[in-house]
Design a protein around this motif. Sequence first.
Motif, short mmCIF file in Angstrom:
data_model
loop_
_atom_site.label_atom_id
_atom_site.label_comp_id
_atom_site.label_asym_id
_atom_site.label_seq_id
_atom_site.Cartn_x
_atom_site.Cartn_y
_atom_site.Cartn_z
N ARG A 119 -70.39 98.41 17.37
CA ARG A 119 -69.46 98.56 16.25
C ARG A 119 -68.59 97.32 16.10
NH1 ARG A 119 -71.37 101.07 12.44
NH2 ARG A 119 -72.01 103.21 12.87
N ALA A 134 -67.89 98.75 10.53
CA ALA A 134 -67.91 100.20 10.33
C ALA A 134 -69.04 100.67 9.42
CB ALA A 134 -66.58 100.66 9.77
N GLY A 149 -69.40 105.92 17.90
CA GLY A 149 -69.62 105.29 16.60
C GLY A 149 -71.02 105.37 16.05
#
Length: 232
Positions: free
Chosen positions: A165, A170, A202
């Motif tokens: 990440r 994102a 994530g």
Amino acid sequence: MDANARIIVALDCDSRAAAEGVVDRIGDGCRFYKVGLELLTAGGPEVVRGLVARGKEVFLDLKLFEIPTSVAGAVRAAGELGVSMVTVHGMGGTGIMSAAVDAARDYPGLRILALTVVTSMTDGDLADIGVGSPVDEQVLRLAGLAREAGCHGVIASPRDVAALRGTLGAGALVVTPGVTLPGESPAEHARPGTPRAAVDAGASHVVVGRAVTRAADPAAAFERVRDDLVRP
């Protein structure tokens, strides 16, 4: 993204009939299936067409590693089948990945994912093929190349997600095979993790295989994975 949309069930089956039987038994809960080399070779493209016709999304895990022209042709064929994701091998470099991304532009629903390091591989396995970096460094290196090539995301183990990440930001997809429920065997995966741990780190999607497809009750096993994602 709701929990059901995050779960991809890997149809690691040796025939179209076996795969269709698993899909029937899981029922409507699962929206996304992975078709890999074994099932595609055994059942042909009709396996994919059948899933798409049933309203399922398909992750076609080809791990393409060929000359760019051939990779582009395979991606276009995948687009014509109506798949949602197809994989290219990050170790093929930016030329192969860029060719895949360019070929996918005519198919707005098709996303190109770069395989970083197979979840069964260790530092020793990389050393065997002349890669001196440890797995975690190689994963980040290949993810950076995938980003530069325009890939929509990467395939990596649950343990790599948090670091990825930071490299990808994102918006990228991070799809994680090698997930197992607490207490289950990781099988051949060297870097496993639970579905919840992967998503908390994530991951956009988790891939589950035999824990669901070979369960006595695949629908109940799928719900256990979903419950792991949504538990407080």
